[in-house]
Design an enzyme around this catalytic site. Sequence first.
Site, PDB file in Angstrom:
ATOM      1  N   SER A  78     -56.573  37.559  16.694  1.00  0.00           N
ATOM      2  CA  SER A  78     -55.353  38.363  16.561  1.00  0.00           C
ATOM      3  C   SER A  78     -55.649  39.804  16.989  1.00  0.00           C
ATOM      4  O   SER A  78     -56.763  40.295  16.784  1.00  0.00           O
ATOM      5  CB  SER A  78     -54.924  38.328  15.089  1.00  0.00           C
ATOM      6  OG  SER A  78     -53.544  38.544  14.957  1.00  0.00           O
ATOM      7  N   PRO A  79     -54.664  40.494  17.568  1.00  0.00           N
ATOM      8  CA  PRO A  79     -54.936  41.882  17.972  1.00  0.00           C
ATOM      9  C   PRO A  79     -55.316  42.764  16.785  1.00  0.00           C
ATOM     10  O   PRO A  79     -54.709  42.673  15.722  1.00  0.00           O
ATOM     11  CB  PRO A  79     -53.614  42.346  18.599  1.00  0.00           C
ATOM     12  CG  PRO A  79     -52.611  41.285  18.312  1.00  0.00           C
ATOM     13  CD  PRO A  79     -53.319  40.044  17.931  1.00  0.00           C
ATOM     14  N   ALA A  96     -53.403  46.324  20.020  1.00  0.00           N
ATOM     15  CA  ALA A  96     -52.154  46.971  20.422  1.00  0.00           C
ATOM     16  C   ALA A  96     -52.522  48.130  21.344  1.00  0.00           C
ATOM     17  O   ALA A  96     -53.218  49.068  20.945  1.00  0.00           O
ATOM     18  CB  ALA A  96     -51.409  47.486  19.197  1.00  0.00           C
ATOM     19  N   GLN A 129     -52.123  43.096  24.063  1.00  0.00           N
ATOM     20  CA  GLN A 129     -50.831  43.323  23.410  1.00  0.00           C
ATOM     21  C   GLN A 129     -50.316  44.703  23.815  1.00  0.00           C
ATOM     22  O   GLN A 129     -50.896  45.715  23.437  1.00  0.00           O
ATOM     23  CB  GLN A 129     -51.028  43.258  21.888  1.00  0.00           C
ATOM     24  CG  GLN A 129     -49.736  43.374  21.111  1.00  0.00           C
ATOM     25  CD  GLN A 129     -49.969  43.468  19.617  1.00  0.00           C
ATOM     26  OE1 GLN A 129     -50.772  44.283  19.156  1.00  0.00           O
ATOM     27  NE2 GLN A 129     -49.263  42.661  18.855  1.00  0.00           N
ATOM     28  N   TYR A 159     -42.980  48.710  14.832  1.00  0.00           N
ATOM     29  CA  TYR A 159     -43.174  49.599  15.976  1.00  0.00           C
ATOM     30  C   TYR A 159     -41.886  49.608  16.825  1.00  0.00           C
ATOM     31  O   TYR A 159     -40.866  49.060  16.424  1.00  0.00           O
ATOM     32  CB  TYR A 159     -44.443  49.204  16.746  1.00  0.00           C
ATOM     33  CG  TYR A 159     -45.674  49.410  15.863  1.00  0.00           C
ATOM     34  CD1 TYR A 159     -45.991  50.686  15.397  1.00  0.00           C
ATOM     35  CD2 TYR A 159     -46.454  48.346  15.432  1.00  0.00           C
ATOM     36  CE1 TYR A 159     -47.071  50.895  14.542  1.00  0.00           C
ATOM     37  CE2 TYR A 159     -47.547  48.550  14.586  1.00  0.00           C
ATOM     38  CZ  TYR A 159     -47.843  49.823  14.136  1.00  0.00           C
ATOM     39  OH  TYR A 159     -48.902  50.031  13.294  1.00  0.00           O
ATOM     40  N   ARG A 213     -44.855  39.122  20.023  1.00  0.00           N
ATOM     41  CA  ARG A 213     -45.097  39.112  18.572  1.00  0.00           C
ATOM     42  C   ARG A 213     -43.896  39.721  17.875  1.00  0.00           C
ATOM     43  O   ARG A 213     -43.442  40.811  18.254  1.00  0.00           O
ATOM     44  CB  ARG A 213     -46.377  39.881  18.196  1.00  0.00           C
ATOM     45  CG  ARG A 213     -46.579  39.976  16.680  1.00  0.00           C
ATOM     46  CD  ARG A 213     -47.963  40.463  16.255  1.00  0.00           C
ATOM     47  NE  ARG A 213     -48.872  39.325  16.089  1.00  0.00           N
ATOM     48  CZ  ARG A 213     -50.005  39.365  15.373  1.00  0.00           C
ATOM     49  NH1 ARG A 213     -50.389  40.478  14.786  1.00  0.00           N
ATOM     50  NH2 ARG A 213     -50.767  38.292  15.262  1.00  0.00           N
ATOM     51  N   ARG A 230     -58.774  39.351   9.984  1.00  0.00           N
ATOM     52  CA  ARG A 230     -59.844  39.674   9.026  1.00  0.00           C
ATOM     53  C   ARG A 230     -60.899  38.576   8.903  1.00  0.00           C
ATOM     54  O   ARG A 230     -62.101  38.899   8.835  1.00  0.00           O
ATOM     55  CB  ARG A 230     -59.225  40.027   7.671  1.00  0.00           C
ATOM     56  CG  ARG A 230     -58.395  41.306   7.742  1.00  0.00           C
ATOM     57  CD  ARG A 230     -57.498  41.470   6.541  1.00  0.00           C
ATOM     58  NE  ARG A 230     -56.549  40.378   6.435  1.00  0.00           N
ATOM     59  CZ  ARG A 230     -55.698  40.208   5.430  1.00  0.00           C
ATOM     60  NH1 ARG A 230     -55.691  41.070   4.430  1.00  0.00           N
ATOM     61  NH2 ARG A 230     -54.862  39.191   5.421  1.00  0.00           N
TER      62      ARG A 230
HETATM   63  C1  LIG Z   1     -58.275  45.987  11.545  1.00  0.00           C
HETATM   64  C2  LIG Z   1     -56.912  45.424  11.857  1.00  0.00           C
HETATM   65  C3  LIG Z   1     -56.192  45.904  12.941  1.00  0.00           C
HETATM   66  C4  LIG Z   1     -54.954  45.352  13.286  1.00  0.00           C
HETATM   67  N1  LIG Z   1     -54.311  45.754  14.427  1.00  0.00           N
HETATM   68  C5  LIG Z   1     -53.228  45.065  14.864  1.00  0.00           C
HETATM   69  C6  LIG Z   1     -52.713  45.272  16.164  1.00  0.00           C
HETATM   70  O1  LIG Z   1     -53.265  46.021  16.973  1.00  0.00           O
HETATM   71  N2  LIG Z   1     -51.594  44.586  16.508  1.00  0.00           N
HETATM   72  C7  LIG Z   1     -51.009  43.688  15.680  1.00  0.00           C
HETATM   73  O2  LIG Z   1     -49.988  43.083  16.031  1.00  0.00           O
HETATM   74  N3  LIG Z   1     -51.521  43.426  14.463  1.00  0.00           N
HETATM   75  C8  LIG Z   1     -52.619  44.074  14.057  1.00  0.00           C
HETATM   76  N4  LIG Z   1     -53.195  43.749  12.859  1.00  0.00           N
HETATM   77  C9  LIG Z   1     -52.642  42.611  12.097  1.00  0.00           C
HETATM   78  C10 LIG Z   1     -53.424  41.337  12.440  1.00  0.00           C
HETATM   79  O3  LIG Z   1     -53.318  41.017  13.811  1.00  0.00           O
HETATM   80  C11 LIG Z   1     -52.949  40.152  11.574  1.00  0.00           C
HETATM   81  O4  LIG Z   1     -51.620  39.857  11.923  1.00  0.00           O
HETATM   82  C12 LIG Z   1     -53.055  40.426  10.084  1.00  0.00           C
HETATM   83  O5  LIG Z   1     -54.278  41.084   9.761  1.00  0.00           O
HETATM   84  C13 LIG Z   1     -52.976  39.140   9.267  1.00  0.00           C
HETATM   85  O6  LIG Z   1     -53.982  38.243   9.672  1.00  0.00           O
HETATM   86  P1  LIG Z   1     -55.360  38.015   8.848  1.00  0.00           P
HETATM   87  O7  LIG Z   1     -54.959  37.617   7.452  1.00  0.00           O
HETATM   88  O8  LIG Z   1     -56.040  36.910   9.606  1.00  0.00           O
HETATM   89  O9  LIG Z   1     -56.105  39.299   8.856  1.00  0.00           O
HETATM   90  C14 LIG Z   1     -54.402  44.320  12.480  1.00  0.00           C
HETATM   91  C15 LIG Z   1     -55.121  43.876  11.357  1.00  0.00           C
HETATM   92  C16 LIG Z   1     -56.358  44.388  11.060  1.00  0.00           C
HETATM   93  C17 LIG Z   1     -57.118  43.839   9.888  1.00  0.00           C
END
Ligand SMILES: Cc1cc2nc3c(=O)[nH]c(=O)nc-3n(C[C@H](O)[C@H](O)[C@H](O)COP(=O)(O)O)c2cc1C
Length: 375
Positions: free
Chosen positions: A25-26, A60, A102, A188, A236, A333
């Site tokens: 995931s981004p 992103a 993204q 956003y 997304r 994560r």
């Molecule tokens: C360090 C970090 C940075 C993130 N940056 C972005 C991002 O750039 N773009 C985005 O759509 N979501 C971002 N997210 C959200 C994650 O892509 C994901 O949707 C969210 O953490 C839930 O997934 P997880 O439970 O596997 O962490 C970020 C999450 C984390 C932890």
Amino acid sequence: MSTPPALFQPLQLRELTLKNRVVVSPMCQYSADHGVPNDWHLVHLGRFALGGAGLVFAEATAVEPEGRISAADTGLYNDEQQASFTRIVRFLKEQGAATAVQLAHAGRKASTRAPWLGGGPASAEQARNGETWTPRAPSALPFTEGFPVPRELTKADLAEIKASFVASAARALAADFDVLEVHAAHGYLLTQFLSPISNQRTDEYGGDREARMRWPLELIQEVRAAWPAARPLFVRISAVDGTEGGWSLEDSVAFGHELKALGVDAIDCSSGGVTPSIATIPDPKQHGYQVPFAQRIKREVGIPTMTVGRITDPELANAIVQGGSADLVALARPLLDDPNWALHAREVLWPEGLGDSAYPRQVGYAVKALKRAPR
Ligand SMILES: Cc1cc2nc3c(=O)[nH]c(=O)nc-3n(C[C@H](O)[C@H](O)[C@H](O)COP(=O)(O)O)c2cc1C
């Protein structure tokens, strides 16, 4: 060799074949200098490619300087950024991963500081360093208390930002990303248009749902036209706003039908972010809490979906794909915690399919020897 479990079956989208359904995931790293990704990004993303994920998303990435969430975000609006991404993409592909970026604009949530510095609006020190700016948004409504009041976007601004997305798409192609994603989630800029909470415009881009969807759909249509027919385009979304009276799952289904008609290949289903509220989001402590969004959109729109959100268990990830709730499972994560998550999941779900080739050759032979060693 036996048939792979659903999570490890390939997926074809247009002319791209993903080797499995595990997606990185981004994840914003707040570590770029003037938008240019560096060795941090190469190693951060590279270890997920080494760890067997099928599709690795770069974070992103802003289409213009003002669209950055913070001054340390990556961008894809100049040659230096493009060249640095080109190097990263090449490395990820050499490791057998497909690549995605993204494209994003933060709108009223721009000009902030890194989470480890407390998050929220940029600090006085950042202002002294020239790392702040006045954000622009659909309406002059701040994200929440303490955030700057954005300037309302004019028609000329809207045309300019649309053109920036198209220009960044061309740069993403030049860098050779396989998949492009438009970020229309997490409060956003595009979400700010969709949600009645943040969009109170009185022109053709505000009002009822159709009007609020108009500018994001115009933008996505132009990006689709600029992105080659052979390469998939994802969007997304925040399937629900999190705020009472905000964007709902029914709205997302309606939006999904429009996205499908524009030639979008997959909807990446997240939630929240238009305000700090999570009132209408299922408990984020629950594993797979956002799966029902992907499931409903997939079923009602008839489009591939990607789910994300606290999916740590390989069995759960596999069941999501096998049960037809989503086509792709993204992790953020859990992959930070274990960059080899995909390889470990494969060992759990499909031990007999684990040939030497699953690990990079530089480590595979040694890991195999370790596992064979008598206890
Ligand atoms: C360090 C970090 C940075 C993130 N940056 C972005 C991002 O750039 N773009 C985005 O759509 N979501 C971002 N997210 C959200 C994650 O892509 C994901 O949707 C969210 O953490 C839930 O997934 P997880 O439970 O596997 O962490 C970020 C999450 C984390 C932890």
